[in-house]
Design a protein around this motif. Structure first.
Motif, short mmCIF file in Angstrom:
data_model
loop_
_atom_site.label_atom_id
_atom_site.label_comp_id
_atom_site.label_asym_id
_atom_site.label_seq_id
_atom_site.Cartn_x
_atom_site.Cartn_y
_atom_site.Cartn_z
N TYR A 68 41.41 44.15 39.16
CA TYR A 68 40.64 43.67 40.30
C TYR A 68 39.41 44.56 40.54
N GLN A 69 39.59 45.87 40.43
CA GLN A 69 38.48 46.80 40.60
C GLN A 69 37.40 46.55 39.55
N PHE A 74 32.09 44.65 38.39
CA PHE A 74 31.22 43.80 37.57
C PHE A 74 30.41 42.85 38.44
N GLU A 75 31.04 42.29 39.46
CA GLU A 75 30.35 41.39 40.39
C GLU A 75 29.19 42.10 41.08
N VAL A 76 29.45 43.31 41.56
CA VAL A 76 28.40 44.08 42.23
C VAL A 76 27.29 44.42 41.24
N PHE A 105 39.48 44.47 48.64
CA PHE A 105 38.93 45.79 48.94
C PHE A 105 39.74 46.47 50.04
N LYS A 106 40.16 45.69 51.03
CA LYS A 106 40.98 46.24 52.12
C LYS A 106 42.28 46.82 51.56
N TYR A 107 42.96 46.08 50.70
CA TYR A 107 44.23 46.56 50.17
C TYR A 107 44.03 47.75 49.23
N LEU A 108 42.93 47.75 48.49
CA LEU A 108 42.63 48.92 47.67
C LEU A 108 42.51 50.17 48.55
N CYS A 109 41.76 50.03 49.63
CA CYS A 109 41.54 51.17 50.52
C CYS A 109 42.81 51.59 51.25
N GLN A 114 41.35 52.98 45.75
CA GLN A 114 39.94 52.61 45.65
C GLN A 114 39.06 53.62 44.95
N HIS A 115 39.56 54.77 44.56
CA HIS A 115 38.71 55.87 44.11
C HIS A 115 37.81 55.52 42.92
#
Length: 188
Positions: A68-69, A74-76, A105-109, A114-115
């Motif tokens: 997912y990261q 890639f999207e960004v 992104f919320k769940y990553l954080c 998220q690092h």
């Protein structure tokens, strides 16, 4: 949701559908559990996928976050590299992508995963700011200002996900705009 495929995998609709189902199942389970407490069996049951299929694509649950990261990064990258942005345009693009990927992104954080994504995003924002705001011959202190700005900007989002009950999204956006403007005034 677009899915980045590992090398050697066919861009098969079944693979895309399987990975999307596993990602959505993970997000659903993360509403009530931390990633460490989610088992492959539980994830597969929620996604309606058998364990063997899971292990074709991933070796553990946290690998879904890595996938997912990579996708989000890639999207960004695509959004930022497709056009030159001023600071406000960059913020708007970033806000749009963030809101499209809010849950992930919320769940990553919230799961302290998220690092790697944060490092990639900080680098991309820094490079985009340098390309769009600075000429080729740039004072090094201007690069330091943009590095500070890009790192701080991304960190505000990470902070917000952990403190969204204290800071609403509109306040975050307004504050980020002020921060960007203040930092850009330091450039010479």
């Amino acid at each position: 949701m677009s899915i980045n495929l590992k090398e050697g995998e066919k861009m098969d609709q079944r693979v895309i559908k399987t990975k999307a189902a596993l990602t959505q199942a993970l997000f659903k389970l993360l509403e009530n559990k931390t990633i460490e407490k989610i088992t492959v069996t539980e994830l597969c049951r929620t996604a309606h996928i058998d364990r063997r299929t899971f292990y074709i694509h991933y070796s553990n649950v946290s690998d879904i976050f890595e996938d997912y990261q990579d996708q989000m990064s890639f999207e960004v990258y695509q959004a930022l590299s497709n056009a030159k942005y001023g600071a406000e345009g960059l913020l708007n693009v970033f806000h749009q992508i963030l809101m499209q990927n809010y849950r992930g992104f919320k769940y990553l954080c919230l799961n302290q995963q998220q690092h790697l994504l944060v490092e990639k995003l900080q680098k991309m924002v820094f490079e985009t700011l340098c390309d769009s705001l600075l000429s080729e011959r740039v004072a090094e202190d201007n690069k330091v200002i943009l590095k500070y700005l890009s790192s701080g900007l991304i960190d505000t989002y990470v902070y917000w996900f952990s403190h969204s009950d204290e800071v609403d999204y509109e306040t975050l956006v307004k504050t980020n705009k002020k921060i960007v403007q203040a930092n850009l005034e330091l450039l010479h």
